[in-house]
Scaffold this motif. Structure first.
Motif, mmCIF file in Angstrom:
data_model
loop_
_atom_site.group_PDB
_atom_site.id
_atom_site.type_symbol
_atom_site.label_atom_id
_atom_site.label_comp_id
_atom_site.label_asym_id
_atom_site.label_seq_id
_atom_site.Cartn_x
_atom_site.Cartn_y
_atom_site.Cartn_z
ATOM 1 N N SER A 1 -21.888 104.926 2.494
ATOM 2 C CA SER A 1 -23.102 105.351 3.055
ATOM 3 C C SER A 1 -23.116 105.502 4.380
ATOM 4 N N GLY A 2 -22.319 104.787 5.254
ATOM 5 C CA GLY A 2 -22.218 104.850 6.663
ATOM 6 C C GLY A 2 -20.907 105.114 7.418
ATOM 7 N N PRO A 3 -20.608 104.985 8.634
ATOM 8 C CA PRO A 3 -19.301 105.354 9.128
ATOM 9 C C PRO A 3 -18.325 104.573 8.470
ATOM 10 N N PHE A 4 -17.154 105.250 8.416
ATOM 11 C CA PHE A 4 -16.231 104.537 7.487
ATOM 12 C C PHE A 4 -14.707 104.931 8.403
ATOM 13 N N ILE A 5 -13.517 104.357 8.072
ATOM 14 C CA ILE A 5 -12.482 104.568 8.608
ATOM 15 C C ILE A 5 -11.434 105.107 7.491
ATOM 16 N N PRO A 6 -11.087 106.489 7.982
ATOM 17 C CA PRO A 6 -10.401 106.937 6.839
ATOM 18 C C PRO A 6 -8.859 106.661 7.176
ATOM 19 N N GLY A 7 -7.920 107.576 6.383
ATOM 20 C CA GLY A 7 -6.625 107.014 6.149
ATOM 21 C C GLY A 7 -6.179 106.407 4.944
ATOM 22 N N PHE A 8 -5.536 107.458 3.949
ATOM 23 C CA PHE A 8 -5.498 106.895 2.563
ATOM 24 C C PHE A 8 -4.219 106.179 2.350
ATOM 25 N N GLU A 9 -3.294 106.177 3.296
ATOM 26 C CA GLU A 9 -1.689 105.766 3.140
ATOM 27 C C GLU A 9 -1.393 105.295 4.572
#
Length: 522
Positions: A76-84
């Motif tokens: 819903s809000g800001p998030f930190i990406p990076g799946f691996e």
């Protein structure tokens, strides 16, 4: 001693005003992501805290930044990406497996609490893969998304009993990985690319055939080939119009599985292909496929990734960037994804470029320039010639010194002879009174001459012996200098024999004089 875990950390967050498309330029990435300071997450039971070293950018990461990846679970809000990513586990939230993972070099997929584009991340201990010693953080960072996708494709091909697979985005890191792995499983890859220069590389890797969508009439050639080998399975990472073209060209009963949307357009297909040709269009999502596997299958996958992550399942890398330079690195990756992965390194410091020096650069001489231009093998030959030349010059100079010393010894010997010739006769009375003293004096003289001769020989010793040049390199002394040394040694011996003969003469002279004295006495 392990580093103390800080209270806050640097991280990249998707901003609320991010554009509703995949960022491409440096400015667009700078708008889509923001570098922020946030609290370090705390692991829960069964989780570990990883100090992140490397994290790649995958097409799935770009979709998550855009907001089109799994809309059902979009934060819903800001998030930190990076799946691996990869790093070192520094803390545990409790549990046997989690405690056993502490202080290990691991690779992992991200958990529900945030991604790897940060200095620290919490993940389930079950998702961690301990990296072998020969695998770096750079290589280990891409241990999940692409390798597990490739292994999934191989399993699906076996299920369909397919000997041929069509794969779009064939020159991507995943595409190259699929060619290397499928070849060892006796599965042939038909690659589809967009640029002519990619064809030769993929064929060299083992692709059975490569089609360039930029060429006119490629669809006809593609259809003829796939029908001739009865290829009925395709994996599509592009979507858009390409999906419909693949399905239309392939034989009856074919299945196209879409697993990406690089075209950023809806799939375009003909209803007649689905109705009359019995063809199917399906989706593939790695997360769902993994959830359907049993524990034994997952353990076998992990072991296979461990064994081949540095070879068949490796990803090419085109650059590593600190978090502060994320926009530069990610825009570079989007512009040429086939060149390899771009890795983000949260712990890497920003390198400040050094100021250009205004001092003049000395211009090398011709000899130095020649040394710099020659390859290593030729440089060694040049060095060897120089050493031989130095040895030769040194040996010749020492031979000259020896000749000088020998000639000086000859001069001294001649002077010594003249002294004995000009020596006045000893009075007869003096010989009568001191014949024994005279004998003692001549007994001591040879000893004195011997010591003098030793002193001369010591002075005439080659200077090479002091420097150690020839003694340190006995194998490289030229034959010519060795022969010269032998000749000079013979010359050097001659003065000794002359001196000895001279001593004999000086010893015999008093005896003759004594005989004359006795005759006169009688």
């Amino acid at each position: 001693m392990a580093d103390k875990i800080p209270k806050t950390m640097k991280a990249l967050q998707v901003s609320e005003d991010a554009p509703n498309r995949i960022p491409k330029t440096l400015e667009e990435w700078s708008q889509a992501l923001k570098l922020v300071e946030v609290p370090v997450p705390k692991p829960k039971t069964g989780e570990v805290l990883i100090r992140v070293e490397r994290s790649p950018c995958n097409p799935a990461d770009m979709s998550s930044v855009k907001g089109s990846y799994d809309r059902g679970s979009k934060p819903s809000g800001p998030f930190i990406p990076g799946f691996e990513g990869s790093g070192t586990t520094v803390a545990s939230g409790g549990g046997i497996l989690a405690w056993s993972m502490v202080n290990k070099r691991v690779a992992s997929a991200s958990g529900p609490n945030g991604g790897f584009w940060a200095e620290y991340v919490c993940v389930p201990a079950t998702s961690c893969l301990v990296l072998p010693d020969n695998v770096t953080f750079d290589i280990g960072a891409s241990s999940f998304v692409n390798p597990l996708t490739v292994l999934s494709f191989i399993e699906i091909a076996r299920t369909h009993k397919a000997q041929y697979i069509v794969h779009t985005a064939g020159a991507s890191s995943l595409g190259k990985m699929l060619i290397r792995t499928a070849k060892k499983q006796n599965i042939n890859i038909i690659a589809v690319v967009r640029r002519h220069e990619q064809i030769e590389e993929l064929k060299r890797l083992g692709a059975v055939e490569v089609f360039n969508t930029s060429n006119e009439g490629w669809e006809k050639d593609f259809s003829t080939y796939t029908r001739s080998v009865n290829c009925q399975l395709a994996f599509d990472a592009v979507a858009g119009e390409l999906t419909g073209k693949l399905l239309r060209a392939m034989p009856k009963g074919s299945v196209v599985k879409v697993y990406g949307g690089l075209a950023e357009q809806p799939c375009s297909i003909s209803p007649s292909d689905l109705i009359f040709e019995d063809k199917k269009l399906e989706g593939f999502w790695l997360s769902r496929y993994i959830q359907a596997k049993n524990l034994i299958g997952l353990v076998m996958w992990q072991q296979q990734v461990k064994n081949t992550i540095a070879s068949d399942l490796r990803s090419d890398i085109q650059g590593v960037y600190p978090l502060e330079q994320f926009a530069e690195g990610l825009s570079k990756y989007v512009s040429n994804m086939s060149a390899g992965k771009v890795l983000l390194a949260p712990r890497r410091k920003v390198e400040i470029p050094k100021e250009k020096s205004t001092t003049e650069i000395p211009i090398p001489s011709e000899k130095e320039a020649h040394k710099q231009s020659v390859p290593p093998a030729e440089a060694q030959e040049e060095k060897k010639k120089e050493v031989l030349e130095e040895v030769k010059v040194a040996s010749q100079s020492e031979l000259k010194n020896e000749n000088k010393v020998t000639s000086s010894e000859k001069v001294q010997t001649e002077e010594h002879k003249e002294e004995h010739k000009q020596k006045p006769e000893v009075p007869k009375e003096e010989h009568k009174q001191k014949p024994e003293e005279h004998k003692e004096e001549h007994k001591q003289k040879p000893e004195e001459h011997k010591s003098e001769q030793q002193e001369k020989e010591h002075k005439a010793a080659p200077h090479i012996e002091q420097t150690g040049m020839l003694s340190a390199q006995p194998d490289v002394v030229p034959k010519e200098s060795k022969n010269n040394e032998e000749q000079n040694e013979e010359k050097h011996v001659e003065p000794k024999t002359e001196v000895k003969n001279e001593h004999k003469e000086t010893q015999e002279t008093p005896k003759d004089e004594q005989k004359e004295i006795k005759e006169e006495h009688h």
